[in-house]
Motif scaffolding. Structure first.
Motif, mmCIF file in Angstrom:
data_model
loop_
_atom_site.group_PDB
_atom_site.id
_atom_site.type_symbol
_atom_site.label_atom_id
_atom_site.label_comp_id
_atom_site.label_asym_id
_atom_site.label_seq_id
_atom_site.Cartn_x
_atom_site.Cartn_y
_atom_site.Cartn_z
ATOM 1 N N ILE A 39 41.521 1.055 5.436
ATOM 2 C CA ILE A 39 41.383 2.573 6.005
ATOM 3 C C ILE A 39 41.105 2.434 7.714
ATOM 4 O O ILE A 39 41.795 3.376 8.308
ATOM 5 C CB ILE A 39 40.045 3.154 5.522
ATOM 6 C CG1 ILE A 39 40.304 3.442 3.889
ATOM 7 C CG2 ILE A 39 39.721 4.337 6.208
ATOM 8 C CD1 ILE A 39 39.250 3.898 3.335
ATOM 9 N N SER A 40 40.533 1.411 8.127
ATOM 10 C CA SER A 40 40.441 1.139 9.566
ATOM 11 C C SER A 40 41.863 0.914 10.109
ATOM 12 O O SER A 40 41.828 0.745 11.578
ATOM 13 C CB SER A 40 39.476 0.297 9.890
ATOM 14 O OG SER A 40 39.811 -1.030 9.553
ATOM 15 N N GLY A 41 43.008 0.525 9.600
ATOM 16 C CA GLY A 41 44.189 0.243 10.217
ATOM 17 C C GLY A 41 44.108 -1.196 10.713
ATOM 18 O O GLY A 41 45.245 -1.407 11.311
ATOM 19 N N LEU A 42 43.279 -2.007 9.968
ATOM 20 C CA LEU A 42 43.450 -3.387 10.619
ATOM 21 C C LEU A 42 44.651 -4.071 10.034
ATOM 22 O O LEU A 42 45.186 -5.096 10.470
ATOM 23 C CB LEU A 42 42.091 -4.239 10.171
ATOM 24 C CG LEU A 42 40.940 -3.880 10.954
ATOM 25 C CD1 LEU A 42 39.621 -4.304 10.411
ATOM 26 C CD2 LEU A 42 41.091 -4.174 12.564
ATOM 27 N N LEU A 43 45.020 -3.735 8.582
ATOM 28 C CA LEU A 43 46.183 -4.035 8.150
ATOM 29 C C LEU A 43 46.636 -2.916 7.049
ATOM 30 O O LEU A 43 45.989 -2.021 6.693
ATOM 31 C CB LEU A 43 46.264 -5.450 7.210
ATOM 32 C CG LEU A 43 45.300 -5.223 5.752
ATOM 33 C CD1 LEU A 43 45.942 -6.500 5.149
ATOM 34 C CD2 LEU A 43 43.928 -5.016 5.953
ATOM 35 N N SER A 44 48.044 -2.708 7.105
ATOM 36 C CA SER A 44 48.623 -1.402 6.388
ATOM 37 C C SER A 44 48.563 -1.716 4.926
ATOM 38 O O SER A 44 48.220 -2.669 4.429
ATOM 39 C CB SER A 44 50.117 -1.614 7.018
ATOM 40 O OG SER A 44 50.998 -2.510 6.424
ATOM 41 N N SER A 45 48.816 -0.465 4.251
ATOM 42 C CA SER A 45 48.699 -0.609 2.705
ATOM 43 C C SER A 45 49.912 -1.582 2.312
ATOM 44 O O SER A 45 49.559 -2.349 1.317
ATOM 45 C CB SER A 45 49.266 0.750 2.206
ATOM 46 O OG SER A 45 48.423 1.630 2.590
ATOM 47 N N GLU A 46 51.000 -1.776 2.912
ATOM 48 C CA GLU A 46 51.947 -2.747 2.478
ATOM 49 C C GLU A 46 51.500 -4.137 2.572
ATOM 50 O O GLU A 46 51.788 -5.000 1.712
ATOM 51 C CB GLU A 46 53.284 -2.401 3.393
ATOM 52 C CG GLU A 46 53.967 -1.191 3.146
ATOM 53 C CD GLU A 46 53.262 0.218 3.559
ATOM 54 O OE1 GLU A 46 52.663 0.011 4.572
ATOM 55 O OE2 GLU A 46 53.624 1.271 3.402
ATOM 56 N N GLU A 47 51.014 -4.553 3.676
ATOM 57 C CA GLU A 47 50.387 -5.656 3.880
ATOM 58 C C GLU A 47 49.237 -6.077 3.084
ATOM 59 O O GLU A 47 48.868 -7.117 2.707
ATOM 60 C CB GLU A 47 49.841 -5.742 5.445
ATOM 61 C CG GLU A 47 50.811 -5.888 6.571
ATOM 62 C CD GLU A 47 50.241 -5.617 8.043
ATOM 63 O OE1 GLU A 47 51.012 -6.259 9.097
ATOM 64 O OE2 GLU A 47 49.232 -5.144 8.029
ATOM 65 N N PHE A 287 41.615 -11.176 -1.581
ATOM 66 C CA PHE A 287 42.999 -11.579 -0.925
ATOM 67 C C PHE A 287 43.453 -10.493 0.135
ATOM 68 O O PHE A 287 43.870 -10.922 1.199
ATOM 69 C CB PHE A 287 43.984 -11.491 -2.120
ATOM 70 C CG PHE A 287 43.903 -12.448 -3.106
ATOM 71 C CD1 PHE A 287 43.691 -13.931 -2.824
ATOM 72 C CD2 PHE A 287 43.790 -12.564 -4.467
ATOM 73 C CE1 PHE A 287 43.805 -14.867 -3.470
ATOM 74 C CE2 PHE A 287 44.088 -13.322 -5.477
ATOM 75 C CZ PHE A 287 43.826 -14.769 -4.713
ATOM 76 N N ILE A 288 43.125 -9.269 -0.164
ATOM 77 C CA ILE A 288 43.260 -8.274 0.951
ATOM 78 C C ILE A 288 42.478 -8.579 2.160
ATOM 79 O O ILE A 288 42.892 -8.493 3.186
ATOM 80 C CB ILE A 288 42.751 -6.627 0.231
ATOM 81 C CG1 ILE A 288 43.688 -6.619 -0.902
ATOM 82 C CG2 ILE A 288 42.895 -5.808 1.433
ATOM 83 C CD1 ILE A 288 43.656 -4.994 -1.520
ATOM 84 N N MET A 289 41.141 -8.941 2.114
ATOM 85 C CA MET A 289 40.406 -9.303 3.136
ATOM 86 C C MET A 289 40.959 -10.593 3.950
ATOM 87 O O MET A 289 41.081 -10.527 5.161
ATOM 88 C CB MET A 289 38.752 -9.460 3.026
ATOM 89 C CG MET A 289 38.219 -7.898 2.589
ATOM 90 S SD MET A 289 36.485 -8.273 2.468
ATOM 91 C CE MET A 289 36.123 -9.113 0.822
#
Length: 428
Positions: A39-47, A287-289
């Protein structure tokens, strides 16, 4: 590091603190941390989607279903009681049997499933023969983490490492199983000596033990036969998955699908109850983090720092990875640590111009064996502590850590000797 990198690192560390202090459940904390990163934009949904290791997740889900169905037959309880009866009620023999049985089960089942199956048997046995359950419960935990070190499917950190390093099931057996066997024998002997005064039972125990009819624990023989056949085929599939050009997750999920079909059990109930969905959510969120830490440059910065400190000698780097991961995983969940550190290994190897394989083996040994240090090291530790508390048996953090940290030291010392052989190509 950039501002985004510091933000990602703070989110990850905040997640660990929330989970470790009990402020939030592990799955909830990790899901919140992953959500904030996206949500903060540190990585995109695709990433975020790309960061999820689908092979590890699929392997976990498939094996949870297979083991969950097999547990319905009563086979695990039967094996535990049968093995214990062989001891004739002698406490020290019971102690060794529990250790060996737990380690073998943990090599092929996930640790949480193993301790959930073995712990009720241990508590019932100790009540039957008037024996203090504390040494057996602690040894059960230590054996589950050590046994899980031996195979690709034994401990979640190994699944993560195998997926990234492309190690096969057979490679884990050849490289790590011998180390796990030596560590198990050494730790069992040490803990047995440490609790020597506690390993006492009622002299009439043998008589009562003989009266237990273990055959009655098999509640569904047809299901047991079907499940055992599938388990054997799964192990064959794991050992040949490279020749078959199939990922381990495909083998596990296929087996789960077949067993769900032929077991005639309600698939909704099995999938809902036997798959540990909080664990799956925890993995996906981790994995996302990890993806957020990688995208923002945190992993690159950490790998450069470690490479600078350890690059003077390949041996120093190898042992550094082992001891850093082992000591860290005594206090931080080994799954969370491995999900992050496995990516740092590759960067360290490239920077130091050495093969990454020995470093991955060092990470596997450190992460799995280090989990024995405290409650926080591995998920199974907290599960047994909670289970014991419900039965009125307190395993305090101090008592666990006092023996757990010594067990980690012994295990890492033996692993260091093993790594001298495993990584001999780095300096010979």
């Amino acid at each position: 590091m950039t501002l985004q990198a510091w933000a990602a690192l703070l989110i990850f560390l905040g997640t660990i603190v929330l989970a470790a202090t009990g402020k939030m459940k592990t799955a909830t904390a990790s899901l919140l941390g992953a959500s904030i990163m996206v949500i903060s934009g540190l990585l995109s949904s695709e990433e975020a989607v790309a960061a999820i290791d689908h092979n590890t997740v699929g392997l976990l889900v498939g094996m949870m279903i297979v083991v969950g169905i097999l547990s319905k037959s009563g086979l695990f309880q039967y094996l535990a009681v049968k093995a214990i009866k062989i001891t004739g009620g002698r406490p020290l023999r019971i102690f060794w049997i529990i250790s060996l049985l737990t380690a073998v089960l943990s090599a092929f089942l996930d640790n949480v499933t193993t301790v959930l199956l073995v712990t009720p048997v241990v508590l019932s046995l100790c009540e039957l023969i008037a024996m203090n359950p504390l040494p057996l419960l602690l040894m059960e935990l230590f054996a589950s983490n050590i046994g899980g070190t031996a195979t690709l499917i034994g401990d979640p950190p190994n699944m993560i490492i195998a997926s990234v390093a492309k190690f096969s099931f057979n490679e884990f057996l050849v490289v790590l199983a011998p180390v796990a066997v030596v560590a198990l024998c050494a730790v069992t002997a040490y803990v047995g000596i440490y609790y020597k005064k506690e390993l006492k039972s009622d002299p009439e125990a043998a008589i009562r033990l003989r009266e237990v009819d273990e055959s009655r624990l098999i509640v569904n023989r047809p299901l047991m036969i079907k499940s055992v056949v599938i388990i054997i085929l799964v192990l064959v599939g794991f050992s040949m998955h490279r020749l078959l050009h199939l990922e381990a997750s495909v083998v596990a999920l296929t087996a789960a699908g077949i067993l769900l079909t032929i077991s005639l059990l309600d698939e909704g109930t099995i999938i809902h109850n036997e798959v540990e969905w909080p664990t799956i959510i925890y993995f996906i969120s981790l994995f996302i983090m990890a993806g957020g830490l990688r995208v923002t440059g945190v992993l690159e910065a950490v790998s450069k720092l470690l490479t600078t400190v350890l690059a003077g000698s390949p041996l120093l780097m190898l042992l550094g990875v082992l001891w850093i991961s082992g000591i860290t995983c005594a206090f931080i969940n080994n799954i969370a640590f491995t999900a992050i550190f496995v990516h740092i290994i590759k960067s360290m190897a490239l920077a130091a111009a050495i093969p990454a394989e020995p470093l991955y083996w060092a990470l596997a040994l450190g992460a799995c064996l280090g989990g024995n240090g405290t409650y926080f090291g591995a998920a199974a530790n907290a599960v047994v502590a909670d289970f014991a508390a419900k039965e009125g048996i307190e395993i305090s953090f101090a008592a666990f850590s006092k023996i757990g940290l010594r067990v980690v030291f012994v295990s890492l010392l033996l692993s260091s000797i093993a790594l001298l052989w495993i990584g001999r190509g780095l300096w010979m």
